[in-house]
Scaffold this active site. Structure first.
Site, short mmCIF file in Angstrom:
data_model
loop_
_atom_site.label_atom_id
_atom_site.label_comp_id
_atom_site.label_asym_id
_atom_site.label_seq_id
_atom_site.Cartn_x
_atom_site.Cartn_y
_atom_site.Cartn_z
N ARG A 110 -7.84 -0.05 0.33
CA ARG A 110 -8.33 -1.26 -0.25
C ARG A 110 -8.66 -0.78 -1.58
O ARG A 110 -8.82 -1.64 -2.63
CB ARG A 110 -9.43 -1.65 0.59
CG ARG A 110 -10.59 -0.79 0.67
CD ARG A 110 -11.64 -1.08 1.77
NE ARG A 110 -11.14 -0.90 2.82
CZ ARG A 110 -11.85 -1.00 4.37
NH1 ARG A 110 -12.99 -1.53 3.97
NH2 ARG A 110 -11.32 -0.92 5.31
N ASP A 160 1.46 5.81 5.82
CA ASP A 160 0.61 5.15 5.00
C ASP A 160 0.86 4.27 3.84
O ASP A 160 0.26 3.80 2.94
CB ASP A 160 -0.73 5.76 4.73
CG ASP A 160 -2.06 5.16 4.87
OD1 ASP A 160 -2.25 3.87 5.53
OD2 ASP A 160 -3.07 5.44 4.43
N LYS A 173 -9.97 12.83 8.27
CA LYS A 173 -9.89 12.21 9.70
C LYS A 173 -9.65 13.40 10.40
O LYS A 173 -9.36 14.51 10.25
CB LYS A 173 -8.43 11.69 9.51
CG LYS A 173 -8.26 10.29 8.67
CD LYS A 173 -6.76 9.78 8.92
CE LYS A 173 -6.68 8.59 8.12
NZ LYS A 173 -7.50 7.23 8.68
N ASP A 206 -2.37 10.16 3.96
CA ASP A 206 -3.89 9.86 4.12
C ASP A 206 -4.58 10.76 5.04
O ASP A 206 -4.45 10.75 6.16
CB ASP A 206 -4.10 8.17 4.61
CG ASP A 206 -5.54 7.94 4.84
OD1 ASP A 206 -6.41 8.53 4.13
OD2 ASP A 206 -5.80 6.92 5.40
N LYS A 214 0.89 -1.04 -0.01
CA LYS A 214 -0.08 0.08 -0.10
C LYS A 214 0.92 1.21 -0.17
O LYS A 214 1.63 1.21 0.90
CB LYS A 214 -0.82 -0.10 1.35
CG LYS A 214 -1.92 1.22 1.23
CD LYS A 214 -2.65 1.26 2.62
CE LYS A 214 -3.39 2.57 2.57
NZ LYS A 214 -4.39 2.53 3.80
N ASP A 220 -12.15 7.47 3.31
CA ASP A 220 -11.02 6.98 4.11
C ASP A 220 -10.76 5.76 4.05
O ASP A 220 -9.66 5.23 4.71
CB ASP A 220 -11.25 7.60 5.57
CG ASP A 220 -9.94 7.46 6.31
OD1 ASP A 220 -8.84 7.74 5.77
OD2 ASP A 220 -10.26 7.63 7.63
N GLU A 243 -9.45 4.08 1.47
CA GLU A 243 -8.80 4.43 0.38
C GLU A 243 -7.91 3.16 -0.16
O GLU A 243 -7.72 2.88 -1.22
CB GLU A 243 -8.36 5.86 0.35
CG GLU A 243 -7.01 5.78 0.68
CD GLU A 243 -6.70 5.35 2.27
OE1 GLU A 243 -7.65 5.67 3.04
OE2 GLU A 243 -5.67 5.15 2.69
N1 BES Z 1 -4.55 4.25 6.91
C1 BES Z 1 -5.83 3.93 7.32
C2 BES Z 1 -5.66 2.79 8.39
C3 BES Z 1 -4.60 3.38 9.41
C4 BES Z 1 -5.18 3.47 10.86
C5 BES Z 1 -3.48 2.90 9.69
C6 BES Z 1 -4.39 3.86 11.71
C7 BES Z 1 -2.56 3.11 10.47
C8 BES Z 1 -2.96 3.66 11.63
C9 BES Z 1 -6.95 3.72 6.64
O1 BES Z 1 -6.83 4.17 5.35
C10 BES Z 1 -8.27 3.96 7.16
O2 BES Z 1 -8.32 5.22 7.17
N2 BES Z 1 -9.15 3.30 7.32
C11 BES Z 1 -10.36 3.31 8.07
C12 BES Z 1 -11.37 2.44 7.36
C13 BES Z 1 -12.77 2.96 7.81
C14 BES Z 1 -13.17 4.18 7.03
C15 BES Z 1 -13.65 1.72 7.37
C16 BES Z 1 -10.13 3.00 9.66
O3 BES Z 1 -9.74 2.05 10.08
O4 BES Z 1 -10.65 4.02 10.34
ZN ZN Z 2 -5.02 4.79 4.70
MG MG Z 3 -7.89 5.86 5.29
#
Ligand code: BES
Ligand code: ZN
Ligand code: MG
Length: 483
Positions: A347, A284, A273, A266, A261, A343, A345
């Site tokens: 996947r 990220d 966020k 992000d 990834k 967010d 993103e």
């Molecule tokens: N990059 C984040 C996941 C992440 C969180 C990485 C904390 C490192 C530390 C990912 O893109 C994300 O934002 N995921 C969301 C998904 C949700 C909206 C379903 C999440 O985990 O909050």
């Molecule tokens: Zn992310």
């Molecule tokens: Mg994200």
């Protein structure tokens, strides 16, 4: 730091620190520690053990100054002999280097594990080299005051010819792996102001050590990676798609693709966020860093395996051109995705990157991604999540991680976790809420792989610990691919 192996007695190496060891509960040291004890008037047995009650618990370091000699002996605790493992050697050595003061520039160490414990000298030396390098790692690029107490020379002393030869080989491999881990850490720690898709791609071209092809936005459009493009469209920086490939000189035993990834920052996109969650989001692209750094090690270790690594690099930003909640985008393989949350993103970019990897006709695909906060909530920074469509391969990967000291814990893939991904207007949504989020993300990804064995690794909690990159994944990949 210069790391070397010499065929000498530890007593004949000029150093500021002499590192010896003790298993827990040992009263009278044997082996090389015994030799050092005798050479210095039984100071370890009579003083460190008897008087100071040093017990040899794992990770404890007793620093013994030899005032007249102007140096120190570090007695390190190995813990219980039955619990001793190779990764512990790495951990110990990292601690030793970190414990060195600013005048302790030269260290000479015993080959931990290769004595009474009877472990393989090659792997022991590899662990020492990796640990020494990790202990000396600092990200001080932007500090005017560079870290002063850096160990300059770390020597492993081994007098036995057979063990010495093995140790030389192991230390060399350890140095290659250590350089790759440091490379990944440097990339991740650096700020997103300097590391964006174009510079990340340039870095890969210059440092992966293998053939690297970079596709710009127009070329990505031609490749049909439309889901990936949607995520990057809100950024001032154009996306890049990076494909690295290593082909062995001999016929390849198997073909494998790594997918990292590569979100260089992000922000969450329009589903922005909150500040605290955004703060570390330059990490990220830790999956991307892991696969680029792995390729570098592969280029030097030259296994009989064909290895591809792909990164879909972009930034997830909110702007007038950003992709929006409710948008429906068509992925490379033709499946439509309703954007439920911008967010989620990673996947969406991986959907296309995985499809691209599968088209390479490889025998297996492994992706590594800072994918879900849910995985971090579940496991903290102690263990990475893992799942896949092939149980045997997942278990094999977990075992490799155990061997080299990177932990993985398998997440369930029950279809129910995919319920929330059902969409009224498209083939699927990109998220079904936060509960069970790591498994749901895994189910989402699995829909973009047709029939290649595939493993997914979620490093959201393990990539960045105490605000610093760990380089997680590199060591496992090298062990899995090279051995
Ligand atoms: N990059 C984040 C996941 C992440 C969180 C990485 C904390 C490192 C530390 C990912 O893109 C994300 O934002 N995921 C969301 C998904 C949700 C909206 C379903 C999440 O985990 O909050
Ligand atoms: Zn992310
Ligand atoms: Mg994200």
């Amino acid at each position: 730091m210069l790391i070397k192996v010499v065929k000498k007695s530890i007593l004949d190496v000029k150093a500021d620190v002499i590192v010896v060891n003790l298993f827990e509960g040992v009263k009278k040291p044997g082996g090389v520690t015994g030799i050092v004890d005798k050479a210095f008037n039984n100071v370890i047995s009579n003083y460190v053990i008897k008087k100071e009650k040093f017990e040899g618990k794992f990770g404890e370091i007793y620093q013994l100054p030899l005032v007249s000699e102007g140096k120190k002996i570090f007695v390190v605790g190995l813990g219980k002999q039955v619990d001793f493992t190779y990764p512990k050697i790495r951990t110990l050595t990292e601690k030793v280097v970190k414990a060195c003061g600013k005048n302790e520039k030269k260290v000479v160490s015993i080959l931990h594990g290769a004595g009474i414990a009877g472990l393989d000298a090659e792997l022991c030396a590899q662990m020492i080299a990796e640990g020494a390098s990790a202990g000396g790692y600092a990200f001080d690029k932007y500090k005017s005051d560079k870290k002063e107490n850096k160990v300059e020379e770390f020597t492993i002393a081994e007098i036995d010819s057979a063990k010495f030869k093995k140790a030389e080989k192991g230390a060399e491999k350890g140095c290659i792996i250590a350089r790759s881990v440091s490379m990944a850490k440097d990339l991740i720690n650096d700020s997103s102001q300097y590391i964006y898709p174009e510079t990340l791609a340039n870095f890969a071209v210059e440092n992966s050590g293998v053939k690297t092809t970079v596709y710009n936005k127009k070329q990505i459009e031609k490749l049909g990676l439309t889901a990936f493009l949607a995520v990057g469209q809100g950024s001032a920086h154009e996306p890049r798609f990076i494909h690295m490939e290593y082909k062995p000189a001999k016929k390849a035993k198997k073909k494998i693709a790594l997918v990292g990834k590569g979100i260089t920052f992000d922000a969450g996109g329009l589903d922005l966020k909150p500040p605290a969650s955004m703060l570390t989001m330059r990490d990220d692209m830790s999956g991307a860093a892991a696969v680029i750094a792995t390729m570098r090690a592969i280029s030097e270790l030259k296994p009989d395996v064909e290895v591809h690594a792909v990164v879909a690099a972009c930034e997830n930003m909110p702007s007038g051109s950003a992709y929006k909640p409710g948008d429906v985008i068509i992925s490379k393989i033709g499946k439509s995705i309703e954007i439920d949350n911008t967010d989620a993103e990673g996947r969406v970019t991986l959907a296309d990157a995985l499809a691209y990897a599968e088209e390479l006709g490889v025998d297996e695909i492994i992706d590594i991604a800072t994918l879900t906060g849910a995985c971090m909530v579940a496991f903290g920074s102690v263990v990475s999540g893992i799942l896949g469509n092939n149980d045997k391969k997942v278990k094999e990967f977990i075992a490799v991680g155990d061997e080299i000291g990177e932990r993985y814990w398998q997440l369930p893939m029950y279809e129910e976790y995919g319920e929330g991904l059902k969409s009224k207007i498209a083939d699927m949504k990109n998220t079904g809420g936060r509960n069970g989020g790591a498994s749901a993300a895994g189910i989402f990804l699995s829909k973009f792989i047709k029939n290649t064995p595939w493993i997914h690794i979620d490093i959201a909690g393990t990539a960045f610990v105490n605000d610093m990159a760990t380089g997680v994944g590199v060591k496992s990949f090298v062990k899995y691919i090279v051995g």
